[in-house]
Design an enzyme around this catalytic site. Structure first.
Site, short mmCIF file in Angstrom:
data_model
loop_
_atom_site.label_atom_id
_atom_site.label_comp_id
_atom_site.label_asym_id
_atom_site.label_seq_id
_atom_site.Cartn_x
_atom_site.Cartn_y
_atom_site.Cartn_z
CE LYS A 81 -14.09 12.42 12.20
NZ LYS A 81 -12.72 12.44 11.70
CD1 TRP A 129 -18.63 13.37 10.73
CD2 TRP A 129 -19.18 11.54 9.56
NE1 TRP A 129 -18.29 12.28 11.48
CE2 TRP A 129 -18.62 11.15 10.78
CE3 TRP A 129 -19.58 10.57 8.65
CZ2 TRP A 129 -18.45 9.81 11.12
CZ3 TRP A 129 -19.42 9.24 8.99
CH2 TRP A 129 -18.86 8.87 10.22
CD GLU A 164 -5.45 -2.36 1.59
OE1 GLU A 164 -5.72 -1.80 0.51
OE2 GLU A 164 -4.88 -1.80 2.54
CB THR A 175 -0.87 0.04 1.27
OG1 THR A 175 0.00 0.07 2.41
CG2 THR A 175 -1.77 -1.18 1.38
P1 AMP Z 1 -5.17 2.33 -3.16
O1 AMP Z 1 -5.05 1.19 -2.25
O2 AMP Z 1 -3.94 3.17 -3.23
O3 AMP Z 1 -5.65 1.92 -4.51
O4 AMP Z 1 -6.29 3.32 -2.56
C1 AMP Z 1 -7.59 2.88 -2.26
C2 AMP Z 1 -8.44 4.05 -1.83
O5 AMP Z 1 -8.68 4.95 -2.92
C3 AMP Z 1 -9.84 3.65 -1.40
O6 AMP Z 1 -9.87 3.17 -0.08
C4 AMP Z 1 -10.60 4.97 -1.55
O7 AMP Z 1 -10.41 5.82 -0.46
C5 AMP Z 1 -9.94 5.58 -2.77
N1 AMP Z 1 -10.79 5.29 -3.93
C6 AMP Z 1 -10.63 4.33 -4.85
N2 AMP Z 1 -11.63 4.37 -5.77
C7 AMP Z 1 -12.46 5.37 -5.40
C8 AMP Z 1 -13.71 5.90 -5.89
N3 AMP Z 1 -14.29 5.42 -6.99
N4 AMP Z 1 -14.28 6.92 -5.20
C9 AMP Z 1 -13.69 7.43 -4.11
N5 AMP Z 1 -12.54 6.98 -3.59
C10 AMP Z 1 -11.93 5.97 -4.21
#
Ligand code: AMP
Length: 591
Positions: free
Chosen positions: A471, A476, A358, A213
């Site tokens: 917040k 929110w 993940e 990550t």
């Molecule tokens: P990563 O593991 O770097 O791919 O990041 C994942 C995170 O990206 C998710 O937990 C979301 O917070 C954000 N994310 C991915 N797709 C979307 C989406 N369609 N809308 C909003 N946030 C997203």
């Protein structure tokens, strides 16, 4: 009569029982079988890559498979064994594609490393994964030189470049401080290797690929995908209600192969026999436009910022990309301004996607439907700015603070949890994290850290990261919604909202804007101008009154700051923590 060898005892809620097993062949598909299939049945379909050498390379799945077999033999010669971790530090290209297949195919683990991470993070993950060899694009060798003395597990580096372009690697060998350390040229390594290979039969759960990550809080964490999870993810993702990839499709993952396997596209394309286009380091407008035109790309995948830049370039140069039908957008919410610009200016459908490292990563998608043909633009855009619906295999649910399921009414928010065959069960070499939570029925869910709503039709919408939501007075405010509303203003090129300390309301939103065109004097997030210019004041007022037509009054930001650029993480997401640390006291100091 029942064949007893075909029965198995299990424990059910009503006691022990014999179940009868199916009698089908135990041939679970694995990663090399995807490419083997493409090489046999779509043998002449192409993989087209922009190379760092400067040209565009094109070869068939049959050629790719032959070279993958050569690489598998070469890995054996290097002494790579089942379970060894082999790192890659490379852009999207055919050699990186070959590494994916050969490394996992022999039972080793392909560990893709994100070159945009800080040096210490790259060092941390290579040491944590204990990579044995690194396959590296020549342009990333300089990232390794300063950290190589600390990388004691690494026995050598293989440089992904033509022999004639091989750089001087003397400094690397000195830096390694190991007498047996080797630096090889990839093509030279393949030249000596045989082109037949017998792939081992691996249990389906064998680890295949490792991705960390991006680590916005604490150290990056490793997610270990298996052959089974990767193939299942590819099966689900190529469906018509997902990415809709067939042998006729020309696909270009602009999302990098160093992060979550380019959203699985190197596997999905081979499974479908689709033409795969790999853009190398050419992620800017001119380079993408050239490749789209050259390969007649139909489907592209990437984060919103890539498409905003491409659209700007197309508009400035009065260009069109008529071959492109669909752009899959994930990694961040799809802003309405982007959905609309792609639709109105280019007739392109923005396909919204939600997923995470993940979750392999694709979990929910908003595919085009027939019903959309009879919808108004606004109704369709509303769906396209959600994150879509779950694919078969993925379960999603939203929970409140007490672990109770929240109503799916499109308004009630909850903590988004997910489960399924391509969702992680544990982080690599890490104690069970508190991100895994049991529901009332004993089912384990992965807690995504996202806050979301789900509507009556199962469309998911991410409201915010739990840590980014503002917040204000116990309520929110969604930083994502506020950013997307700001992006609809014609002078806003990028927007970022953070919650900052407020005496009365605990937190209030502060909006950062990258203006387009830029303001005439310079600012940066580090050193905003103390003097507010006339131009700035006018733009501030214009954005505030525009936002007042889009969001509730109490959501309006307490201030707007103009910056030339915003900080991003290694995966292109807004780095809100940096801004929060810097601006936490901003409103208090203004008083
Ligand atoms: P990563 O593991 O770097 O791919 O990041 C994942 C995170 O990206 C998710 O937990 C979301 O917070 C954000 N994310 C991915 N797709 C979307 C989406 N369609 N809308 C909003 N946030 C997203």
């Amino acid at each position: 009569m029942m064949n007893r060898s075909n029965a198995q005892s299990i424990t059910t809620s009503s006691g022990d029982a014999d179940i009868i097993m199916g009698q089908m062949m135990p041939c679970p598909p694995n990663i090399p079988s995807l490419l083997e299939y493409a090489a046999h049945h779509h043998s002449t379909q192409r993989i087209i890559s922009r190379r760092l050498e400067g040209d565009i390379h094109s070869y068939s799945y049959r050629d790719a498979y032959r070279r993958v077999c050569q690489l598998a033999n070469a890995l054996h010669t290097l002494g790579v064994k089942v379970g060894d971790r082999i790192g890659t530090l490379a852009w999207n290209g055919y050699r990186h594609f070959e590494c994916y297949y050969a490394i996992s195919g022999i039972g080793a683990i392909c560990h893709t490393i994100n070159p945009r991470l800080y040096g210490e993070q790259i060092e941390y993950i290579i040491r944590h994964a204990e990579d044995e060899y690194l396959f590296v694009d020549a342009c990333f060798l300089n990232l390794l030189t300063p950290i190589l003395p600390q990388l004691s597990s690494v026995k050598g580096i293989i440089v992904l470049i033509d022999e004639s372009h091989m750089p001087d690697t003397h400094d690397l060998i000195i830096a390694s401080k190991q007498s047996s350390f080797i630096v090889l040229n990839y093509e030279a390594l393949l030249n000596g290797a045989g082109s037949d290979f017998n792939w081992p039969t691996l249990p389906p759960d064998t680890a295949a690929c490792l991705c960390y990550t991006s680590g916005t809080t604490g150290n990056p964490k490793g997610v270990l995908y298996s052959h089974f999870s990767t193939v299942m993810h590819a099966y689900a993702s190529r469906n018509p209600d997902a990415l809709n990839v067939s042998a006729d499709t020309v696909v270009m993952p602009v999302v990098p192969m160093y992060h979550v396997c380019a959203w699985g596209m190197p596997y999905i394309a081979a499974m479908a026999g689709a033409t795969l286009v790999l853009p190398g380091d050419g992620m800017d407008g001119p380079a993408l436009y050239e490749l789209i035109e050259y390969a007649k790309v139909e489907l592209m995948l990437g984060v919103p910022t890539v498409w905003l830049r491409l659209l700007e370039y197309l508009e400035e140069n009065h260009l069109q990309i008529p071959s492109v039908k669909t752009v899959g957008v994930g990694g961040a919410a799809s802003p309405k301004a982007l959905v609309e610009a792609l639709d109105k200016q280019h007739g392109i459908y923005l396909l919204p996607i939600w997923g995470m490292t993940e979750t392999s990563p694709l979990a929910t998608l908003g595919a085009r439907t027939k019903a959309m043909e009879n919808m108004s633009d606004d109704e369709r855009y509303h769906i396209q700015t959600t994150a879509g619906k779950p694919m078969f295999g993925i379960e999603i649910e939203i929970f409140d603070d007490n672990n109770h399921v929240v109503t799916h009414d499109g308004k009630s928010r909850g903590f988004l949890r997910v489960r399924g065959p391509w969702v992680l069960r544990d982080y690599y070499k890490t104690d069970k994290a508190n991100a895994f939570i049991e529901d009332a029925h004993g089912n384990e869910w992965f807690d995504t850290g996202d806050i979301a709503v789900i509507d009556e039709n199962s469309y998911l919408k991410i409201v915010d990261r739990a840590k980014d939501v503002v917040k204000s007075g116990g309520e929110w405010i969604s930083s994502i919604d506020l950013e997307n509303a700001a992006l609809e203003h014609e002078s806003v090129s990028e927007a970022c909202v953070i919650g900052v300390k407020h005496v009365k309301w605990d937190e209030r939103p502060l909006l950062f804007v990258v203006p387009h065109p830029p303001l005439t004097h310079k600012q940066s997030a580090d050193h905003p101008e103390p003097q507010v210019s006339e131009q700035e004041l006018t733009l501030k007022e214009s954005i505030q009154s525009f936002l007042a037509t889009k969001v509730a009054k109490w959501w309006l930001p307490d201030d707007i700051l103009f910056v030339n650029e915003l900080p991003h993480t290694a995966t292109g997401k807004l780095q809100k923590r940096t801004l929060r640390d810097q601006y936490w006291e901003y409103l208090i100091q203004q008083k």
